[in-house]
Structures are given as C-alpha cells and as structure tokens.
Design a protein around this motif. Sequence first.
Motif, PDB file in Angstrom:
ATOM      1  N   ARG A 109      28.944   9.688  -7.552  1.00 32.45           N
ATOM      2  CA  ARG A 109      29.222   8.323  -8.012  1.00 32.45           C
ATOM      3  C   ARG A 109      29.682   8.319  -9.470  1.00 32.45           C
ATOM      4  O   ARG A 109      30.618   7.607  -9.834  1.00 32.45           O
ATOM      5  CB  ARG A 109      27.984   7.438  -7.838  1.00 32.45           C
ATOM      6  CG  ARG A 109      27.695   7.065  -6.392  1.00 32.45           C
ATOM      7  CD  ARG A 109      26.606   6.012  -6.261  1.00 32.45           C
ATOM      8  NE  ARG A 109      25.315   6.440  -6.811  1.00 32.45           N
ATOM      9  CZ  ARG A 109      24.405   7.140  -6.137  1.00 32.45           C
ATOM     10  NH1 ARG A 109      24.636   7.501  -4.886  1.00 32.45           N
ATOM     11  NH2 ARG A 109      23.267   7.474  -6.714  1.00 32.45           N
ATOM     12  N   GLN A 110      29.037   9.126 -10.296  1.00 30.89           N
ATOM     13  CA  GLN A 110      29.423   9.225 -11.706  1.00 30.89           C
ATOM     14  C   GLN A 110      30.863   9.719 -11.841  1.00 30.89           C
ATOM     15  O   GLN A 110      31.631   9.203 -12.647  1.00 30.89           O
ATOM     16  CB  GLN A 110      28.474  10.166 -12.461  1.00 30.89           C
ATOM     17  CG  GLN A 110      27.102   9.615 -12.716  1.00 30.89           C
ATOM     18  CD  GLN A 110      27.108   8.447 -13.669  1.00 30.89           C
ATOM     19  OE1 GLN A 110      26.677   7.363 -13.298  1.00 30.89           O
ATOM     20  NE2 GLN A 110      27.597   8.637 -14.867  1.00 30.89           N
ATOM     21  N   LEU A 111      31.214  10.719 -11.053  1.00 33.42           N
ATOM     22  CA  LEU A 111      32.574  11.255 -11.100  1.00 33.42           C
ATOM     23  C   LEU A 111      33.581  10.199 -10.669  1.00 33.42           C
ATOM     24  O   LEU A 111      34.604   9.999 -11.328  1.00 33.42           O
ATOM     25  CB  LEU A 111      32.702  12.497 -10.210  1.00 33.42           C
ATOM     26  CG  LEU A 111      34.109  13.073 -10.056  1.00 33.42           C
ATOM     27  CD1 LEU A 111      34.660  13.520 -11.412  1.00 33.42           C
ATOM     28  CD2 LEU A 111      34.105  14.227  -9.066  1.00 33.42           C
ATOM     29  N   ALA A 112      33.286   9.502  -9.588  1.00 35.51           N
ATOM     30  CA  ALA A 112      34.203   8.462  -9.116  1.00 35.51           C
ATOM     31  C   ALA A 112      34.369   7.372 -10.168  1.00 35.51           C
ATOM     32  O   ALA A 112      35.503   6.921 -10.428  1.00 35.51           O
ATOM     33  CB  ALA A 112      33.687   7.869  -7.799  1.00 35.51           C
ATOM     34  N   ASP A 113      33.272   6.952 -10.783  1.00 34.56           N
ATOM     35  CA  ASP A 113      33.352   5.935 -11.829  1.00 34.56           C
ATOM     36  C   ASP A 113      34.159   6.433 -13.025  1.00 34.56           C
ATOM     37  O   ASP A 113      34.987   5.701 -13.588  1.00 34.56           O
ATOM     38  CB  ASP A 113      31.953   5.520 -12.302  1.00 34.56           C
ATOM     39  CG  ASP A 113      31.187   4.730 -11.252  1.00 34.56           C
ATOM     40  OD1 ASP A 113      31.800   4.291 -10.253  1.00 34.56           O
ATOM     41  OD2 ASP A 113      29.953   4.573 -11.434  1.00 34.56           O
ATOM     42  N   ALA A 114      33.929   7.683 -13.421  1.00 33.18           N
ATOM     43  CA  ALA A 114      34.638   8.259 -14.565  1.00 33.18           C
ATOM     44  C   ALA A 114      36.125   8.384 -14.276  1.00 33.18           C
ATOM     45  O   ALA A 114      36.966   8.100 -15.137  1.00 33.18           O
ATOM     46  CB  ALA A 114      34.048   9.622 -14.927  1.00 33.18           C
ATOM     47  N   GLU A 115      36.479   8.802 -13.069  1.00 29.71           N
ATOM     48  CA  GLU A 115      37.895   8.920 -12.703  1.00 29.71           C
ATOM     49  C   GLU A 115      38.563   7.550 -12.667  1.00 29.71           C
ATOM     50  O   GLU A 115      39.704   7.403 -13.123  1.00 29.71           O
ATOM     51  CB  GLU A 115      38.034   9.635 -11.357  1.00 29.71           C
ATOM     52  CG  GLU A 115      37.740  11.116 -11.427  1.00 29.71           C
ATOM     53  CD  GLU A 115      37.827  11.815 -10.086  1.00 29.71           C
ATOM     54  OE1 GLU A 115      38.082  13.027 -10.105  1.00 29.71           O
ATOM     55  OE2 GLU A 115      37.629  11.171  -9.038  1.00 29.71           O
ATOM     56  N   LEU A 116      37.855   6.569 -12.157  1.00 32.39           N
ATOM     57  CA  LEU A 116      38.397   5.215 -12.103  1.00 32.39           C
ATOM     58  C   LEU A 116      38.627   4.683 -13.524  1.00 32.39           C
ATOM     59  O   LEU A 116      39.682   4.111 -13.817  1.00 32.39           O
ATOM     60  CB  LEU A 116      37.439   4.291 -11.333  1.00 32.39           C
ATOM     61  CG  LEU A 116      37.925   2.881 -11.074  1.00 32.39           C
ATOM     62  CD1 LEU A 116      39.193   2.897 -10.224  1.00 32.39           C
ATOM     63  CD2 LEU A 116      36.845   2.067 -10.393  1.00 32.39           C
TER      64      LEU A 116
END
Length: 130
Positions: A109-116
Amino acid sequence: MRIGELAERAGTSTRTLRYYESRGLLPARRDGNGHRTYDEADLRLLRQIRMLQDFGFELEETRPFVDCLRAGHPAGDSCPASLAVYRRKLVELDGLIGRLTDVRDQLGRQLADAELAAGVAAVPKCEMTG
C-alpha cells in the motif's frame, strides 16, 4: 568414538559438543584416561538437535526430543512432550507468517501511494522493441 570424531561426523565443532554437554543434552562419559567417549546413539542425538535447529528451534526446545531418544524411542518426536513442542512451534510460525503478511500488505500500500504521489504508474509498461 572421541569428541573430535563425533564433531566431524555430526558436522559441528568440539566446542559446540562441550556446550551441549554443559546444558545436559549430550552425555558426559569418560574413559579411563579421562577422554570423552561417545557412541552412535550420541550421534543420533546430535543429528536430531541439528535438524531441529535448522528448522528454527531454540536449543532448549530440542530437549524433549533428546529425552525421547534417550528413553529408547526410535524417533525423537514420538513422545507427547515432543509433539507438544511441534504444536507450539507451528503456532509460533503461523503468527510470524501472519505478521509478515500484514507487513507485506502495508508495504504494498505504501508503494502504491508513493507511486501515485510521484505520478508513476503502479505497474510499469514494457515496450517490445523490434
């Protein structure tokens, strides 16, 4: 056999064997000259201890298996105390797996948020060059 031969056959060090002896996991028999002596049953005990430690068991958790072998059972895990240790270890491992799964999910989830936030697509596209 002497301590050096036992250590070599078990794939460990003489220092480790002396430590196991001090913890009461390995018998402390001596010959007339005061040298430690061991037999095939001791090698079996060591192999049981090493296998369990390879599975992640703490040294003290191997004691019921050693006691079971010393009691004359053909396998160190055929006694009720050994089975109880197996059960406790499985519960412990299930807990660790659950915690790791939670951490992995949170990291995803952290990675997805950071990429977004960075404007990067969550799944990079690959282009075939021809």
